[in-house]
Design a protein around this motif. Sequence first.
Motif, mmCIF file in Angstrom:
data_model
loop_
_atom_site.group_PDB
_atom_site.id
_atom_site.type_symbol
_atom_site.label_atom_id
_atom_site.label_comp_id
_atom_site.label_asym_id
_atom_site.label_seq_id
_atom_site.Cartn_x
_atom_site.Cartn_y
_atom_site.Cartn_z
ATOM 1 N N GLY A 19 72.336 20.887 38.369
ATOM 2 C CA GLY A 19 71.972 19.868 37.397
ATOM 3 C C GLY A 19 72.009 18.444 37.911
ATOM 4 O O GLY A 19 71.433 17.555 37.282
ATOM 5 N N ARG A 20 72.659 18.179 39.048
ATOM 6 C CA ARG A 20 72.736 16.799 39.536
ATOM 7 C C ARG A 20 71.374 16.301 40.012
ATOM 8 O O ARG A 20 70.991 15.165 39.721
ATOM 9 C CB ARG A 20 73.772 16.694 40.662
ATOM 10 C CG ARG A 20 75.210 16.810 40.185
ATOM 11 C CD ARG A 20 76.176 16.719 41.348
ATOM 12 N NE ARG A 20 76.095 17.893 42.226
ATOM 13 C CZ ARG A 20 76.744 18.008 43.380
ATOM 14 N NH1 ARG A 20 77.502 17.011 43.814
ATOM 15 N NH2 ARG A 20 76.629 19.105 44.099
ATOM 16 N N TRP A 21 70.640 17.146 40.742
ATOM 17 C CA TRP A 21 69.312 16.729 41.171
ATOM 18 C C TRP A 21 68.400 16.543 39.956
ATOM 19 O O TRP A 21 67.654 15.561 39.872
ATOM 20 C CB TRP A 21 68.702 17.762 42.120
ATOM 21 C CG TRP A 21 67.299 17.435 42.513
ATOM 22 C CD1 TRP A 21 66.887 16.601 43.514
ATOM 23 C CD2 TRP A 21 66.105 17.905 41.882
ATOM 24 N NE1 TRP A 21 65.514 16.532 43.546
ATOM 25 C CE2 TRP A 21 65.010 17.316 42.561
ATOM 26 C CE3 TRP A 21 65.858 18.776 40.821
ATOM 27 C CZ2 TRP A 21 63.682 17.573 42.205
ATOM 28 C CZ3 TRP A 21 64.538 19.029 40.465
ATOM 29 C CH2 TRP A 21 63.464 18.426 41.145
ATOM 30 N N ALA A 22 68.452 17.456 38.994
ATOM 31 C CA ALA A 22 67.599 17.350 37.806
ATOM 32 C C ALA A 22 67.914 16.103 36.995
ATOM 33 O O ALA A 22 67.010 15.461 36.447
ATOM 34 C CB ALA A 22 67.750 18.597 36.944
ATOM 35 N N PRO A 27 64.158 11.754 34.704
ATOM 36 C CA PRO A 27 63.705 10.443 34.208
ATOM 37 C C PRO A 27 62.512 9.877 34.982
ATOM 38 O O PRO A 27 61.816 8.998 34.471
ATOM 39 C CB PRO A 27 64.948 9.553 34.375
ATOM 40 C CG PRO A 27 66.097 10.497 34.364
ATOM 41 C CD PRO A 27 65.596 11.729 35.055
ATOM 42 N N LEU A 28 62.282 10.356 36.209
ATOM 43 C CA LEU A 28 61.173 9.862 37.018
ATOM 44 C C LEU A 28 59.888 10.665 36.817
ATOM 45 O O LEU A 28 58.838 10.277 37.334
ATOM 46 C CB LEU A 28 61.546 9.919 38.506
ATOM 47 C CG LEU A 28 62.741 9.077 38.943
ATOM 48 C CD1 LEU A 28 63.041 9.345 40.413
ATOM 49 C CD2 LEU A 28 62.488 7.603 38.721
ATOM 50 N N MET A 128 66.713 8.982 53.029
ATOM 51 C CA MET A 128 66.136 8.159 51.973
ATOM 52 C C MET A 128 65.017 8.967 51.328
ATOM 53 O O MET A 128 63.994 9.246 51.935
ATOM 54 C CB MET A 128 65.605 6.846 52.538
ATOM 55 C CG MET A 128 65.208 5.839 51.477
ATOM 56 S SD MET A 128 66.576 5.146 50.489
ATOM 57 C CE MET A 128 67.282 3.949 51.642
ATOM 58 N N GLN A 129 65.226 9.337 50.072
ATOM 59 C CA GLN A 129 64.340 10.272 49.388
ATOM 60 C C GLN A 129 63.168 9.558 48.719
ATOM 61 O O GLN A 129 63.261 8.404 48.311
ATOM 62 C CB GLN A 129 65.140 11.032 48.336
ATOM 63 C CG GLN A 129 64.349 12.084 47.566
ATOM 64 C CD GLN A 129 65.229 12.894 46.664
ATOM 65 O OE1 GLN A 129 65.852 13.850 47.105
ATOM 66 N NE2 GLN A 129 65.311 12.518 45.395
ATOM 67 N N ASP A 130 62.059 10.302 48.584
ATOM 68 C CA ASP A 130 60.915 9.821 47.816
ATOM 69 C C ASP A 130 60.166 11.027 47.274
ATOM 70 O O ASP A 130 60.237 12.125 47.831
ATOM 71 C CB ASP A 130 59.991 8.968 48.692
ATOM 72 C CG ASP A 130 59.144 7.999 47.872
ATOM 73 O OD1 ASP A 130 59.257 8.006 46.634
ATOM 74 O OD2 ASP A 130 58.376 7.234 48.473
ATOM 75 N N MET A 131 59.449 10.837 46.184
ATOM 76 C CA MET A 131 58.701 11.908 45.515
ATOM 77 C C MET A 131 59.614 13.100 45.198
ATOM 78 O O MET A 131 59.272 14.249 45.407
ATOM 79 C CB MET A 131 57.508 12.361 46.354
ATOM 80 C CG MET A 131 56.534 11.244 46.673
ATOM 81 S SD MET A 131 55.679 10.622 45.210
ATOM 82 C CE MET A 131 54.623 9.383 45.948
ATOM 83 N N LEU A 132 60.806 12.781 44.708
ATOM 84 C CA LEU A 132 61.776 13.723 44.125
ATOM 85 C C LEU A 132 62.558 14.568 45.118
ATOM 86 O O LEU A 132 63.719 14.878 44.864
ATOM 87 C CB LEU A 132 61.108 14.632 43.088
ATOM 88 C CG LEU A 132 60.421 13.911 41.926
ATOM 89 C CD1 LEU A 132 59.928 14.927 40.898
ATOM 90 C CD2 LEU A 132 61.333 12.895 41.262
ATOM 91 N N TRP A 133 61.948 14.977 46.258
ATOM 92 C CA TRP A 133 62.777 15.641 47.279
ATOM 93 C C TRP A 133 62.223 15.473 48.685
ATOM 94 O O TRP A 133 62.804 15.960 49.647
ATOM 95 C CB TRP A 133 63.023 17.105 46.943
ATOM 96 C CG TRP A 133 61.846 18.057 47.074
ATOM 97 C CD1 TRP A 133 60.598 17.900 46.568
ATOM 98 C CD2 TRP A 133 61.860 19.335 47.721
ATOM 99 N NE1 TRP A 133 59.819 19.003 46.866
ATOM 100 C CE2 TRP A 133 60.561 19.899 47.555
ATOM 101 C CE3 TRP A 133 62.837 20.065 48.412
ATOM 102 C CZ2 TRP A 133 60.219 21.153 48.060
ATOM 103 C CZ3 TRP A 133 62.494 21.318 48.915
ATOM 104 C CH2 TRP A 133 61.199 21.854 48.739
#
Length: 330
Positions: A19-22, A27-28, A128-133
């Motif tokens: 649930g932490r990633w979700a 929200p994005l 550094m993350q982008d586009m959710l993963w």
Amino acid sequence: MREQHKTFQAIEVGDGGDGRWAAYARPLWREMADLLTAEGRTRRGADRVRALFRTHMPELVPVLERLTGQLDRPGAEVFLTHAALRPFSPSCTQIGGNGTLLRNYDLRPDQCEGAIISSCFLRPVIGMQDMLWGLQDGMNDAGLAVSLTWGGRSAYGRGFAILIVVRYLLETCDTVDEAVARLRSLPVAVPQNLTLVDAVKAVTVFVGPDIPPTTAPDACAANHQHLPVTDEQERALRTQERLRAIRAAGTDVAAMLKPPLYQSVDAQGSRTLYTAHYRPVEGRVTYYWPGESWPQSFNDFAPGSRTVTLGRAGGGARAARGDARVPPRR
């Protein structure tokens, strides 16, 4: 020059199933869903990108399924394949050497998630993350680090966004040689430059939909792949100027926080958003902004947030001086 503020977050997401990633990703989702291509919104296109992902990134299929279930939104699986996304073109600068990877990431502030993610989807990875993963840059627990820059050409084809390629390499490879070998079988949608570093090797590889993976003359890159660079492209991107500057500076953090490597805002609103200095063998990375730094590591990852000031080029020498253990690239 007008200063601007941006907030960066550091988040632990584990394997993505608790649930932490979700909680971060949901929200994005509204703005992310708009980045799907028209083909990705069709049944045939969705089937194609699912098949592409399963063919070329089979190790990540269980992670894709896990994250899709956690996100629980229509179209989530297609989006998370990163094989049906509209192209983007960050104008960055990077160099590898002496077991380190140093890079500036340049883009409009509103187009960067600003999320430093510690994950364990298949193995420990920080980046550094982008586009959710996907990842703009990162390192894994085997001592491999990878970062990207746009290749400066307008070619486009069927394949993966480079962000998921960086994630895939870090999740499945231990060394530069292994990662370069994997690149030979991965279709990439847009020309990109990848710099890869491990304990003994540093290389830059040019990839794209119209070229085979090609090793660059040295382990550094800006925003071109082949010469000559047109006068128009040089005026817009200053890619050759930046490449000459980083070759001269080597892995010197202070130089990255000053012009011409530190980019002030341009006509499109792009600017240097952060400097990342990876020491993957030590499992450590430090993110820099003029006058401020934020260290992270596998042994001591610190969740939280930082609101930083962009646009104060030249103020970072004091913050960077503590990294003097890494000598300049010769």
